[in-house]
Scaffold this motif. Sequence first.
Motif, PDB file in Angstrom:
ATOM      1  N   ALA A 143       1.408   8.694   7.133  1.00  0.00           N
ATOM      2  CA  ALA A 143       2.507   8.277   6.898  1.00  0.00           C
ATOM      3  C   ALA A 143       2.980   8.842   5.615  1.00  0.00           C
ATOM      4  O   ALA A 143       3.961   9.113   5.088  1.00  0.00           O
ATOM      5  N   PHE A 144       1.938   8.433   4.441  1.00  0.00           N
ATOM      6  CA  PHE A 144       2.055   9.827   2.815  1.00  0.00           C
ATOM      7  C   PHE A 144       2.155  10.393   2.375  1.00  0.00           C
ATOM      8  O   PHE A 144       3.412  11.526   2.358  1.00  0.00           O
TER       9      PHE A 144
ATOM     10  N   HIS B 267       5.341  13.177   2.339  1.00  0.00           N
ATOM     11  CA  HIS B 267       5.166  14.092   0.736  1.00  0.00           C
ATOM     12  C   HIS B 267       4.315  15.273   1.231  1.00  0.00           C
ATOM     13  O   HIS B 267       3.086  14.957   1.644  1.00  0.00           O
ATOM     14  N   SER B 268       5.221  16.657   1.452  1.00  0.00           N
ATOM     15  CA  SER B 268       4.465  17.881   1.523  1.00  0.00           C
ATOM     16  C   SER B 268       3.349  17.944  -0.067  1.00  0.00           C
ATOM     17  O   SER B 268       3.760  17.713  -0.615  1.00  0.00           O
ATOM     18  N   GLY B 269       2.547  18.904  -0.238  1.00  0.00           N
ATOM     19  CA  GLY B 269       2.016  19.269  -1.016  1.00  0.00           C
ATOM     20  C   GLY B 269       0.689  18.558  -1.179  1.00  0.00           C
ATOM     21  O   GLY B 269      -0.214  18.635  -2.271  1.00  0.00           O
TER      22      GLY B 269
ATOM     23  N   GLN C 298       0.999  -1.236  -0.039  1.00  0.00           N
ATOM     24  CA  GLN C 298      -0.430  -0.195   0.065  1.00  0.00           C
ATOM     25  C   GLN C 298       1.072   1.138  -0.462  1.00  0.00           C
ATOM     26  O   GLN C 298       0.944   2.178  -0.739  1.00  0.00           O
ATOM     27  N   ALA C 299       1.775   1.037   0.637  1.00  0.00           N
ATOM     28  CA  ALA C 299       2.843   2.382   1.165  1.00  0.00           C
ATOM     29  C   ALA C 299       3.363   2.614  -0.348  1.00  0.00           C
ATOM     30  O   ALA C 299       3.739   4.115  -1.164  1.00  0.00           O
ATOM     31  N   ALA C 300       3.816   1.853  -1.512  1.00  0.00           N
ATOM     32  CA  ALA C 300       4.531   1.684  -2.010  1.00  0.00           C
ATOM     33  C   ALA C 300       3.647   2.461  -3.796  1.00  0.00           C
ATOM     34  O   ALA C 300       3.739   2.671  -3.636  1.00  0.00           O
ATOM     35  N   ILE C 301       2.679   1.500  -3.818  1.00  0.00           N
ATOM     36  CA  ILE C 301       1.371   1.920  -4.348  1.00  0.00           C
ATOM     37  C   ILE C 301       1.301   3.457  -4.358  1.00  0.00           C
ATOM     38  O   ILE C 301       0.124   3.863  -5.115  1.00  0.00           O
ATOM     39  N   LEU C 302       0.883   4.128  -3.069  1.00  0.00           N
ATOM     40  CA  LEU C 302       0.329   5.467  -2.544  1.00  0.00           C
ATOM     41  C   LEU C 302       1.448   6.626  -3.883  1.00  0.00           C
ATOM     42  O   LEU C 302       1.001   7.668  -4.606  1.00  0.00           O
TER      43      LEU C 302
ATOM     44  N   PRO D  67      -6.623   0.417  11.329  1.00  0.00           N
ATOM     45  CA  PRO D  67      -5.516   1.605  10.651  1.00  0.00           C
ATOM     46  C   PRO D  67      -5.012   1.237   9.962  1.00  0.00           C
ATOM     47  O   PRO D  67      -4.445   2.208   9.051  1.00  0.00           O
ATOM     48  N   GLU D  68      -3.995   0.219  10.612  1.00  0.00           N
ATOM     49  CA  GLU D  68      -2.851  -0.096   9.718  1.00  0.00           C
ATOM     50  C   GLU D  68      -2.840  -0.026   7.849  1.00  0.00           C
ATOM     51  O   GLU D  68      -1.454   0.496   7.566  1.00  0.00           O
TER      52      GLU D  68
END
Length: 429
Positions: free
Chosen positions: A373-374, A378-380, A338-342, A364-365
Amino acid sequence: MRLPGRLSAAIAVLTDMETRKRPVSEALKAWGLNNRFAGAGDRAAIGNLVYDALRRRASHAALMGADTPRALVLAVAVRDWGEDPAALDESFAGDAHAPTPLSADEMARLIGQLPDDTPGFVLADMPEWLVPSLERAFGDNWIAEGQDMAGRPSLDLRVNLLKAGRDRVMKSLARFHPRETAISPIGVTMQAGPRDARTPNVTSDEGYLKGWFEVQDQGSQIVAALAGARPGEQVLDLCAGAGGKTLALAATMLNKGQIFAFDSDRTRLAPIYDRLKRNGVRNVQVRAPQPGALDDLTGKMNRVVIDAPCTGTGTWRRRPDTKWKLTPELLAQRRAEQAAILVEGARYLKPGGVLVYITCSILPEENDDQIAAFRAAHSGFAPVPAQDLWQAAFGAPLPEALETAEGGLALTPRLTGTDGFYVAVLKRD
């Protein structure tokens, strides 16, 4: 088949699952092939017994003092189907296809109740190791959430507005006594019946064959609507799978604009072609998985929809066998994916574009934690207010209990009468 024979068959199916380590659907199919004398009603009843046993496996086993197929099926017959233990035992006598008579211990347990000090995870029919996650997600309501997650699901349909209206679909399916869904304005539902009730075979209806509707849980319809796709947009459906949400997005967009449907698994993507044709969808371009398949879309999308790979904890009503197979290792694997695909999805957005993150998970994880975490890395990216999403999709105020700490929305059987889903929408600067 009489009830005793059906109970024996359900015990055999659960034993086969346990022995061969096969999914419940495969075990039921194998039993049907090996017992062709059984009619459709028998197969439906046996399937209901097996699924009911798995949905409430922890509490059934606690009552019976055993986790065996026999113990689980007997508990279903009494706790879920309302059979009287003494009458049930009497019906076994003289029936060659019945289970063996009840023992004194089984009889005592079947007429008893779970003790007051029964652990919460047993009452919730959830794996014990997930309790901290569930408490974090639902607070004091986590046991009630688990109990509703252990019920039978309704059969929900999404009306395809490209071809039909809800009234037309309901008239076509009148023999099944359909009702309008409570939240989705384009949904039709048929509530699950008790005991040996059969699920309507709607895919043989002429309306389905003509593309008037698709089988889709109301929760999936809701998150597709909350994705907010608009006619004329350029949209990437990054985890399209068989295309359920792709079809919903296309209808929302009135066949205008362009949807790029992609999935990293070619086999999962295969059914989408026939479904697009049946539904009359013309604004979807399927991108098969291959190196560079999406490179030309970088920085060009108005909206990227990520129906992320997840543990599927929100679908436990429909796939209760997966509840007891979930491990911390599998959860960790899904979180990494999930983290990678975001990160992958974000690179296709143009300035001002919208990232839509969806899971069919209640953990929630996989939900708020991923969004937090994303955003930290990643700002913006700013969350679109949940109230605004709901108002735009359904023209009504957002039910307060649905909003999460990170500004996402969580659906559950207890809160919305749907499968468990999560959606968060982030807008890029």
